[in-house]
Design a protein around this motif. Structure first.
Motif, PDB file in Angstrom:
ATOM      1  N   PHE A   1      -2.374  -0.587 -39.522  1.00  0.00           N
ATOM      2  CA  PHE A   1      -2.800  -0.611 -38.129  1.00  0.00           C
ATOM      3  C   PHE A   1      -3.565   0.659 -37.761  1.00  0.00           C
ATOM      4  O   PHE A   1      -3.287   1.736 -38.293  1.00  0.00           O
ATOM      5  CB  PHE A   1      -1.584  -0.765 -37.212  1.00  0.00           C
ATOM      6  CG  PHE A   1      -0.769  -1.990 -37.477  1.00  0.00           C
ATOM      7  CD1 PHE A   1      -1.100  -3.205 -36.911  1.00  0.00           C
ATOM      8  CD2 PHE A   1       0.330  -1.932 -38.337  1.00  0.00           C
ATOM      9  CE1 PHE A   1      -0.349  -4.347 -37.169  1.00  0.00           C
ATOM     10  CE2 PHE A   1       1.089  -3.060 -38.606  1.00  0.00           C
ATOM     11  CZ  PHE A   1       0.738  -4.267 -38.017  1.00  0.00           C
TER      12      PHE A   1
ATOM     13  N   ASP B   1      -4.299   1.961 -31.702  1.00  0.00           N
ATOM     14  CA  ASP B   1      -3.586   0.792 -31.193  1.00  0.00           C
ATOM     15  C   ASP B   1      -2.241   1.168 -30.562  1.00  0.00           C
ATOM     16  O   ASP B   1      -1.624   0.355 -29.862  1.00  0.00           O
ATOM     17  CB  ASP B   1      -3.342  -0.230 -32.313  1.00  0.00           C
ATOM     18  CG  ASP B   1      -4.548  -1.123 -32.548  1.00  0.00           C
ATOM     19  OD1 ASP B   1      -5.313  -1.341 -31.595  1.00  0.00           O
ATOM     20  OD2 ASP B   1      -4.717  -1.604 -33.680  1.00  0.00           O
ATOM     21  N   ASN B   2      -1.783   2.401 -30.840  1.00  0.00           N
ATOM     22  CA  ASN B   2      -0.519   2.904 -30.262  1.00  0.00           C
ATOM     23  C   ASN B   2       0.642   1.940 -30.487  1.00  0.00           C
ATOM     24  O   ASN B   2       1.417   1.656 -29.575  1.00  0.00           O
ATOM     25  CB  ASN B   2      -0.696   3.172 -28.761  1.00  0.00           C
ATOM     26  CG  ASN B   2      -1.693   4.274 -28.491  1.00  0.00           C
ATOM     27  OD1 ASN B   2      -1.709   5.288 -29.193  1.00  0.00           O
ATOM     28  ND2 ASN B   2      -2.544   4.091 -27.490  1.00  0.00           N
ATOM     29  N   ILE B   3       0.757   1.443 -31.687  1.00  0.00           N
ATOM     30  CA  ILE B   3       1.820   0.504 -32.017  1.00  0.00           C
ATOM     31  C   ILE B   3       3.057   1.262 -32.473  1.00  0.00           C
ATOM     32  O   ILE B   3       2.960   2.311 -33.134  1.00  0.00           O
ATOM     33  CB  ILE B   3       1.342  -0.479 -33.111  1.00  0.00           C
ATOM     34  CG1 ILE B   3       2.332  -1.628 -33.278  1.00  0.00           C
ATOM     35  CG2 ILE B   3       1.100   0.240 -34.436  1.00  0.00           C
ATOM     36  CD1 ILE B   3       1.825  -2.743 -34.175  1.00  0.00           C
ATOM     37  N   THR B   4       4.239   0.764 -32.119  1.00  0.00           N
ATOM     38  CA  THR B   4       5.484   1.404 -32.541  1.00  0.00           C
ATOM     39  C   THR B   4       5.902   0.842 -33.902  1.00  0.00           C
ATOM     40  O   THR B   4       5.503  -0.266 -34.272  1.00  0.00           O
ATOM     41  CB  THR B   4       6.618   1.157 -31.538  1.00  0.00           C
ATOM     42  OG1 THR B   4       6.935  -0.245 -31.539  1.00  0.00           O
ATOM     43  CG2 THR B   4       6.205   1.584 -30.134  1.00  0.00           C
TER      44      THR B   4
ATOM     45  N   GLN C   1       7.452  -2.604 -33.515  1.00  0.00           N
ATOM     46  CA  GLN C   1       6.464  -3.649 -33.260  1.00  0.00           C
ATOM     47  C   GLN C   1       5.728  -4.016 -34.552  1.00  0.00           C
ATOM     48  O   GLN C   1       5.503  -5.192 -34.843  1.00  0.00           O
ATOM     49  CB  GLN C   1       5.458  -3.191 -32.206  1.00  0.00           C
ATOM     50  CG  GLN C   1       6.025  -3.116 -30.801  1.00  0.00           C
ATOM     51  CD  GLN C   1       5.033  -2.503 -29.826  1.00  0.00           C
ATOM     52  OE1 GLN C   1       4.302  -1.562 -30.159  1.00  0.00           O
ATOM     53  NE2 GLN C   1       5.007  -3.019 -28.606  1.00  0.00           N
ATOM     54  N   ALA C   2       5.340  -2.991 -35.304  1.00  0.00           N
ATOM     55  CA  ALA C   2       4.627  -3.227 -36.561  1.00  0.00           C
ATOM     56  C   ALA C   2       5.485  -4.027 -37.527  1.00  0.00           C
ATOM     57  O   ALA C   2       5.003  -4.937 -38.205  1.00  0.00           O
ATOM     58  CB  ALA C   2       4.225  -1.895 -37.193  1.00  0.00           C
TER      59      ALA C   2
ATOM     60  N   ILE D   1       5.629  -7.672 -36.348  1.00  0.00           N
ATOM     61  CA  ILE D   1       4.351  -8.340 -36.617  1.00  0.00           C
ATOM     62  C   ILE D   1       4.212  -8.641 -38.107  1.00  0.00           C
ATOM     63  O   ILE D   1       3.753  -9.716 -38.505  1.00  0.00           O
ATOM     64  CB  ILE D   1       3.182  -7.471 -36.120  1.00  0.00           C
ATOM     65  CG1 ILE D   1       3.135  -7.490 -34.589  1.00  0.00           C
ATOM     66  CG2 ILE D   1       1.845  -7.957 -36.693  1.00  0.00           C
ATOM     67  CD1 ILE D   1       2.150  -6.514 -33.980  1.00  0.00           C
TER      68      ILE D   1
ATOM     69  N   THR E   1       8.150  -0.942 -43.387  1.00  0.00           N
ATOM     70  CA  THR E   1       7.126  -0.357 -42.526  1.00  0.00           C
ATOM     71  C   THR E   1       7.109   1.157 -42.742  1.00  0.00           C
ATOM     72  O   THR E   1       8.101   1.838 -42.458  1.00  0.00           O
ATOM     73  CB  THR E   1       7.415  -0.676 -41.045  1.00  0.00           C
ATOM     74  OG1 THR E   1       7.489  -2.092 -40.882  1.00  0.00           O
ATOM     75  CG2 THR E   1       6.332  -0.117 -40.146  1.00  0.00           C
TER      76      THR E   1
ATOM     77  N   CYS F   1      -2.295 -10.200 -34.373  1.00  0.00           N
ATOM     78  CA  CYS F   1      -2.652  -8.928 -33.731  1.00  0.00           C
ATOM     79  C   CYS F   1      -3.257  -9.167 -32.349  1.00  0.00           C
ATOM     80  O   CYS F   1      -2.937  -8.470 -31.383  1.00  0.00           O
ATOM     81  CB  CYS F   1      -3.640  -8.158 -34.609  1.00  0.00           C
ATOM     82  SG  CYS F   1      -2.885  -7.366 -36.039  1.00  0.00           S
TER      83      CYS F   1
ATOM     84  N   ASN G   1      -0.865  -9.873 -29.723  1.00  0.00           N
ATOM     85  CA  ASN G   1      -0.127  -8.680 -29.307  1.00  0.00           C
ATOM     86  C   ASN G   1      -1.051  -7.596 -28.747  1.00  0.00           C
ATOM     87  O   ASN G   1      -0.681  -6.422 -28.689  1.00  0.00           O
ATOM     88  CB  ASN G   1       0.672  -8.120 -30.497  1.00  0.00           C
ATOM     89  CG  ASN G   1       1.881  -8.965 -30.841  1.00  0.00           C
ATOM     90  OD1 ASN G   1       2.970  -8.749 -30.309  1.00  0.00           O
ATOM     91  ND2 ASN G   1       1.701  -9.935 -31.712  1.00  0.00           N
TER      92      ASN G   1
ATOM     93  N   LEU H   1      -3.702  -6.210 -29.906  1.00  0.00           N
ATOM     94  CA  LEU H   1      -4.183  -5.211 -30.860  1.00  0.00           C
ATOM     95  C   LEU H   1      -5.601  -5.573 -31.283  1.00  0.00           C
ATOM     96  O   LEU H   1      -5.979  -6.740 -31.293  1.00  0.00           O
ATOM     97  CB  LEU H   1      -3.265  -5.159 -32.089  1.00  0.00           C
ATOM     98  CG  LEU H   1      -1.795  -4.844 -31.825  1.00  0.00           C
ATOM     99  CD1 LEU H   1      -0.995  -4.942 -33.118  1.00  0.00           C
ATOM    100  CD2 LEU H   1      -1.638  -3.459 -31.214  1.00  0.00           C
TER     101      LEU H   1
END
Length: 449
Positions: A76, A80-83, A86-87, A90, A109, A150, A153, A155
């Motif tokens: 990612f 995208d500031n994904i945690t 969350q990753a 997904i 992850t 993505c 969500n 992204l």
């Protein structure tokens, strides 16, 4: 924006899994589907052993010197500031949909590099039907699923070129509204609609700051475009611009444009033709719908709108019951398949274990190093059977037969659900049409407006 890639693993599955589940890299974001991450390589091997026993064809069941597993990566973008959570979720959705719930996998992850990314290692042999994973057009299919998830969500995703591959430079330029290739393609499209010949085409582009060369075949393999202000010359080929921008295709498009302009109706003719065609189609469609309603009322013996709703409620209840029954059978079958995999593993590696017991000293140590994976799989299978209160004397053929019987029962129930769902869809359509018919003219006119 998620980058995706995949490569096969022909050996050292244990090392590959140990790498991705390293606690220093994933900080606990590790999961397994139908397997325990710590012993997933052993469980992969046991599934392959059962597939060999069941199929007897190494090339199809994944137990010969072919791919043992596959390693997928989903990375990612930092903006995208994904945690990590969350990753991870997904990545699980991605793997579940891509693999269809038929292959064991481990997902980890990684959060240690500044760019959050998922590693997924899945078995090349299906525990569901013992078939080998088909990697035909894998890259395109898995990326399509990843992109859709993505976008769901919020992204970003990278837009593909016509050949399915994406350039990171082109993607970032396009995001900033600075893609010179997009500008070039738009200019070519516009020039085609205004040209009566390839010479006109070149002249129009020249006015817009685009020089065209290699127009004739003898001048070069590809037509070339030089955009003012851009250092690189762009060749008109499928890989660079797309299939619609090769020399041959551009000429075909110009000829097509000339024909369309010479055969075009005036606006009034076009509109009258369109309205006439649509009105005829609508009348036929409406008649067909009404006939379908009457046929369904007669077939289902319906006397009121309440009858339809009661019938739908009964159907939905039956569907829920059937799905619960499928889950119950499937859960039991998963347990039976585990037992079968333990038995098949013992059966396959028992000769290696027997030979090990005959050795001593240096020869024993060398033998254990050479057959480490096989011996670990054998030992694990024996331990798991012992935990279940079972032993290796169970008839593997009978267990396999029991699994097949339950698989057939599941397929029969699924087929029945499909038929019931079709019936429900038909009744829902009839219900909607009847409600429309029973509305007052005033209500219908309000809807139209």
């Amino acid at each position: 924006m998620a980058y995706t890639s995949i490569h096969n693993i022909k050996s050292t599955v244990e090392k590959a899994i140990a790498y991705i589940i390293n606690p220093d890299k994933c900080e606990g974001y590790v999961s397994g589907y139908n397997c325990e991450p710590d012993v997933a390589d052993i469980e992969f091997r046991m599934t392959a052993a059962l597939a060999e026993f069941e199929k007897g064809n190494y090339s199809k069941c994944g137990t010969g010197k072919t791919n043992l597993a596959y390693h997928m990566i989903q990375s990612f973008a930092p903006d995208d500031n994904i945690t990590p959570a969350q990753a991870h979720e997904i990545g699980q959705r991605w793997a579940d949909e891509f693999l269809g719930g038929k292959y064991e996998y481990v997902i980890a992850t990684h959060v240690n590099t500044g760019i959050i990314h998922n590693h997924i290692i899945f078995n090349a042999t299906s525990f569901y039907d013992f078939k080998k994973f088909d990697n035909y057009k894998t890259q395109k299919r898995m990326r399509s699923i990843s992109d859709r998830i993505c976008m769901e969500n919020n992204l970003s995703v990278i837009k593909s070129r016509d050949n399915g591959k994406a350039s990171y430079y082109e993607w970032t330029m396009k995001k900033a509204g600075q893609s010179w290739k997009d500008h070039l393609k738009e200019s070519i499209d516009a020039a085609i609609t205004q040209s009566d010949s390839i010479k006109d085409f070149c002249d129009i582009l020249k006015i817009h700051g685009i020089q065209v060369s290699n127009v004739d075949e003898h001048e070069g393999k590809y037509i070339r475009f030089h955009v003012e202000g851009v250092k690189r010359v762009c060749r008109g080929r499928t890989k660079t611009l797309g299939a619609d921008y090769t020399r041959e295709r551009i000429i075909q498009r110009i000829e097509r444009s000339i024909w369309e302009r010479s055969h075009r109706f005036d606006e009034s003719q076009q509109f009258a033709y369109y309205v006439e065609r649509q009105s005829k189609a609508q009348n036929v469609e409406r008649t067909a719908e009404l006939l379908m309603v009457l046929d369904t009322i007669h077939t289902e013996k319906l006397s009121s709108t309440d009858d339809i709703q009661n019938r739908l409620d009964g159907i939905n209840e039956k569907i829920v019951q059937q799905r619960e029954k499928i889950k119950e059978i499937d859960d039991k079958n998963v347990a039976y398949k585990k037992v079968a995999s333990f038995l098949a593993t013992i059966k396959k590696y028992e000769p290696i274990q027997f030979e090990r017991e005959m050795l001593h000293g240096r020869k024993l140590r060398r033998y254990e190093e050479l057959h480490d994976a096989e011996l670990r799989a054998y030992s694990f299978a024996v331990q798991q059977l012992d935990k279940m209160g079972l032993n290796s004397s169970i008839d593997l053929d009978k267990v396999i037969e029991l699994i097949h019987n339950r698989d057939r029962e599941i397929e029969r129930l699924k087929s029945g659900i499909g038929n019931i769902e079709q019936q429900a869809q038909q009744l829902q359509k009839v219900q909607s049409l009847i409600k429309d018919i029973l509305r007052t003219p005033h209500q219908r006119s309000e809807t139209i407006r």
